[in-house]
Motif scaffolding. Structure first.
Motif, PDB file in Angstrom:
ATOM      1  N   GLU A 102      39.644  40.700  33.503  1.00  0.00           N
ATOM      2  CA  GLU A 102      40.032  41.795  32.616  1.00  0.00           C
ATOM      3  C   GLU A 102      39.202  43.029  32.947  1.00  0.00           C
ATOM      4  O   GLU A 102      38.236  43.368  32.250  1.00  0.00           O
ATOM      5  N   ASP A 103      39.553  43.715  34.013  1.00  0.00           N
ATOM      6  CA  ASP A 103      38.750  44.834  34.492  1.00  0.00           C
ATOM      7  C   ASP A 103      39.655  45.912  35.078  1.00  0.00           C
ATOM      8  O   ASP A 103      40.660  45.604  35.714  1.00  0.00           O
ATOM      9  N   THR A 104      39.278  47.170  34.877  1.00  0.00           N
ATOM     10  CA  THR A 104      40.108  48.266  35.372  1.00  0.00           C
ATOM     11  C   THR A 104      39.858  48.578  36.841  1.00  0.00           C
ATOM     12  O   THR A 104      40.620  49.319  37.455  1.00  0.00           O
ATOM     13  N   HIS A 105      38.792  48.045  37.418  1.00  0.00           N
ATOM     14  CA  HIS A 105      38.485  48.300  38.833  1.00  0.00           C
ATOM     15  C   HIS A 105      39.143  47.235  39.703  1.00  0.00           C
ATOM     16  O   HIS A 105      38.926  46.044  39.496  1.00  0.00           O
ATOM     17  N   GLN A 106      39.928  47.670  40.685  1.00  0.00           N
ATOM     18  CA  GLN A 106      40.681  46.726  41.505  1.00  0.00           C
ATOM     19  C   GLN A 106      39.769  45.772  42.280  1.00  0.00           C
ATOM     20  O   GLN A 106      40.106  44.595  42.461  1.00  0.00           O
ATOM     21  N   HIS A 108      36.895  44.600  41.312  1.00  0.00           N
ATOM     22  CA  HIS A 108      36.397  43.602  40.366  1.00  0.00           C
ATOM     23  C   HIS A 108      37.460  42.539  40.092  1.00  0.00           C
ATOM     24  O   HIS A 108      37.159  41.346  40.046  1.00  0.00           O
ATOM     25  N   ARG A 109      38.691  42.980  39.904  1.00  0.00           N
ATOM     26  CA  ARG A 109      39.776  42.020  39.624  1.00  0.00           C
ATOM     27  C   ARG A 109      39.978  41.061  40.805  1.00  0.00           C
ATOM     28  O   ARG A 109      40.107  39.853  40.621  1.00  0.00           O
ATOM     29  N   ARG A 110      40.010  41.619  42.002  1.00  0.00           N
ATOM     30  CA  ARG A 110      40.244  40.775  43.174  1.00  0.00           C
ATOM     31  C   ARG A 110      39.050  39.868  43.452  1.00  0.00           C
ATOM     32  O   ARG A 110      39.226  38.704  43.836  1.00  0.00           O
ATOM     33  N   ALA A 111      37.857  40.393  43.235  1.00  0.00           N
ATOM     34  CA  ALA A 111      36.661  39.565  43.387  1.00  0.00           C
ATOM     35  C   ALA A 111      36.684  38.401  42.398  1.00  0.00           C
ATOM     36  O   ALA A 111      36.302  37.273  42.736  1.00  0.00           O
ATOM     37  N   ALA A 112      37.138  38.681  41.176  1.00  0.00           N
ATOM     38  CA  ALA A 112      37.227  37.625  40.165  1.00  0.00           C
ATOM     39  C   ALA A 112      38.173  36.522  40.603  1.00  0.00           C
ATOM     40  O   ALA A 112      37.838  35.328  40.537  1.00  0.00           O
ATOM     41  N   LYS A 113      39.354  36.916  41.057  1.00  0.00           N
ATOM     42  CA  LYS A 113      40.342  35.916  41.475  1.00  0.00           C
ATOM     43  C   LYS A 113      39.836  35.084  42.652  1.00  0.00           C
ATOM     44  O   LYS A 113      39.956  33.850  42.656  1.00  0.00           O
ATOM     45  N   ALA A 114      39.261  35.759  43.645  1.00  0.00           N
ATOM     46  CA  ALA A 114      38.749  35.039  44.809  1.00  0.00           C
ATOM     47  C   ALA A 114      37.594  34.117  44.422  1.00  0.00           C
ATOM     48  O   ALA A 114      37.485  32.985  44.921  1.00  0.00           O
ATOM     49  N   SER A 115      36.744  34.586  43.507  1.00  0.00           N
ATOM     50  CA  SER A 115      35.586  33.796  43.075  1.00  0.00           C
ATOM     51  C   SER A 115      36.014  32.552  42.305  1.00  0.00           C
ATOM     52  O   SER A 115      35.415  31.476  42.463  1.00  0.00           O
ATOM     53  N   ILE A 116      37.024  32.693  41.462  1.00  0.00           N
ATOM     54  CA  ILE A 116      37.506  31.545  40.698  1.00  0.00           C
ATOM     55  C   ILE A 116      38.017  30.455  41.635  1.00  0.00           C
ATOM     56  O   ILE A 116      37.717  29.266  41.461  1.00  0.00           O
ATOM     57  N   THR A 117      38.748  30.857  42.650  1.00  0.00           N
ATOM     58  CA  THR A 117      39.258  29.883  43.618  1.00  0.00           C
ATOM     59  C   THR A 117      38.120  29.276  44.436  1.00  0.00           C
ATOM     60  O   THR A 117      38.044  28.052  44.614  1.00  0.00           O
ATOM     61  N   ALA A 118      37.214  30.123  44.910  1.00  0.00           N
ATOM     62  CA  ALA A 118      36.124  29.644  45.766  1.00  0.00           C
ATOM     63  C   ALA A 118      35.166  28.720  45.021  1.00  0.00           C
ATOM     64  O   ALA A 118      34.540  27.851  45.640  1.00  0.00           O
ATOM     65  N   SER A 119      35.044  28.885  43.701  1.00  0.00           N
ATOM     66  CA  SER A 119      34.104  28.082  42.912  1.00  0.00           C
ATOM     67  C   SER A 119      34.794  26.952  42.152  1.00  0.00           C
ATOM     68  O   SER A 119      34.250  26.431  41.189  1.00  0.00           O
ATOM     69  N   ALA A 130      31.433  44.141  32.509  1.00  0.00           N
ATOM     70  CA  ALA A 130      30.961  45.330  33.206  1.00  0.00           C
ATOM     71  C   ALA A 130      31.402  46.560  32.421  1.00  0.00           C
ATOM     72  O   ALA A 130      32.243  46.461  31.518  1.00  0.00           O
ATOM     73  N   PRO A 131      30.862  47.737  32.742  1.00  0.00           N
ATOM     74  CA  PRO A 131      31.318  48.950  32.050  1.00  0.00           C
ATOM     75  C   PRO A 131      32.818  49.188  32.199  1.00  0.00           C
ATOM     76  O   PRO A 131      33.422  49.846  31.352  1.00  0.00           O
ATOM     77  N   SER A 132      33.420  48.655  33.266  1.00  0.00           N
ATOM     78  CA  SER A 132      34.862  48.832  33.487  1.00  0.00           C
ATOM     79  C   SER A 132      35.694  47.673  32.939  1.00  0.00           C
ATOM     80  O   SER A 132      36.918  47.649  33.116  1.00  0.00           O
ATOM     81  N   THR A 133      35.043  46.713  32.263  1.00  0.00           N
ATOM     82  CA  THR A 133      35.777  45.590  31.688  1.00  0.00           C
ATOM     83  C   THR A 133      36.680  46.079  30.563  1.00  0.00           C
ATOM     84  O   THR A 133      36.288  46.923  29.755  1.00  0.00           O
ATOM     85  N   ARG A 134      37.885  45.559  30.495  1.00  0.00           N
ATOM     86  CA  ARG A 134      38.831  45.954  29.449  1.00  0.00           C
ATOM     87  C   ARG A 134      38.405  45.413  28.086  1.00  0.00           C
ATOM     88  O   ARG A 134      37.650  44.453  27.979  1.00  0.00           O
TER      89      ARG A 134
END
Length: 210
Positions: A102-106, A108-119, A130-134
């Motif tokens: 849930e973030d407005t920075h692209q 951050h969003r893509r890092a989140a998705k990749a991190s969820i899969t990798a972990s 983060a300051p840009s979190t929705r």
């Protein structure tokens, strides 16, 4: 406990989980930072890398890995997942801190998705704000942290001198957020996280709430 923290840019980990990281290190836990880019849009990449390493040093973290993706163009694809998974496999973490989706920075969003899969095979995965979190960010887990640790987090954030124009880096703003989350966690200061996965067998000694 072995811990990894994944951030899209220099300063992301400190902003979202810096105090928790400091507590982990104070306990003697192993911590690795994995940073997907060296910045470059706001300041020179070499400067931002140096700032990130200095911030990590303040938090007593000496294992900082960069993946060298381009700022604002972090991809969510198999190669990103593979690189993150390889960095995680090197230390075999019990817990991983990642961006929230849930973030407005692209990035951050893509890092989140990749991190969820990798972990996906890690026992505990917590997403930081983060300051840009929705505003839809809804924490379910809190790490209560001492005031002295909050001061260390602020010092680490201030080491990113190229980013000082951003209002959210002001000490009082960071302390205010920690105080607000602390009220929710029934403590003075806290950092808040969304639970992606948590296995109670590996619960830490934080005064956490989930």
């Amino acid at each position: 406990m072995k811990v990894a923290a994944i951030g899209a840019h220099p300063d992301d980990i400190e902003l979202g989980a810096g105090a928790s990281i400091a507590v982990h290190r104070n306990r003697g836990d192993t911590v690795r930072f994995i940073i997907l880019t060296k910045g470059g849009k706001v300041a020179e990449r070499d400067q931002r890398e140096a700032e990130a390493r200095r911030a990590a040093e303040i938090l007593n973290v000496d294992d900082v890995q960069f993946l060298d993706y381009e700022d604002t163009r972090v991809p969510y694809d198999q190669s990103t997942v593979d690189e993150l998974e390889a960095k995680l496999a090197e230390i075999g973490p019990d817990r991983v801190y990642i961006h929230a989706e849930e973030d407005t920075h692209q990035d951050h969003r893509r890092a989140a998705k990749a991190s969820i899969t990798a972990s996906r095979n890690v026992n505990q995965v917590l997403a930081f704000e983060a300051p840009s979190t929705r505003s839809s960010f809804a924490p379910q887990y809190y790490n209560s942290v001492p005031e002295g640790v909050i001061e260390g987090k602020i010092e680490a954030i201030r080491s990113h001198t190229s980013q000082q124009e951003k209002k959210y880096l002001e000490a009082e703003a960071m302390k205010g957020l920690a105080r607000f989350r602390g009220r929710q966690a029934n403590s003075t200061y806290a950092e808040a996280f969304q639970v992606i996965r948590i296995n109670n067998m590996y619960k830490s000694n934080f005064h956490g709430h989930n």
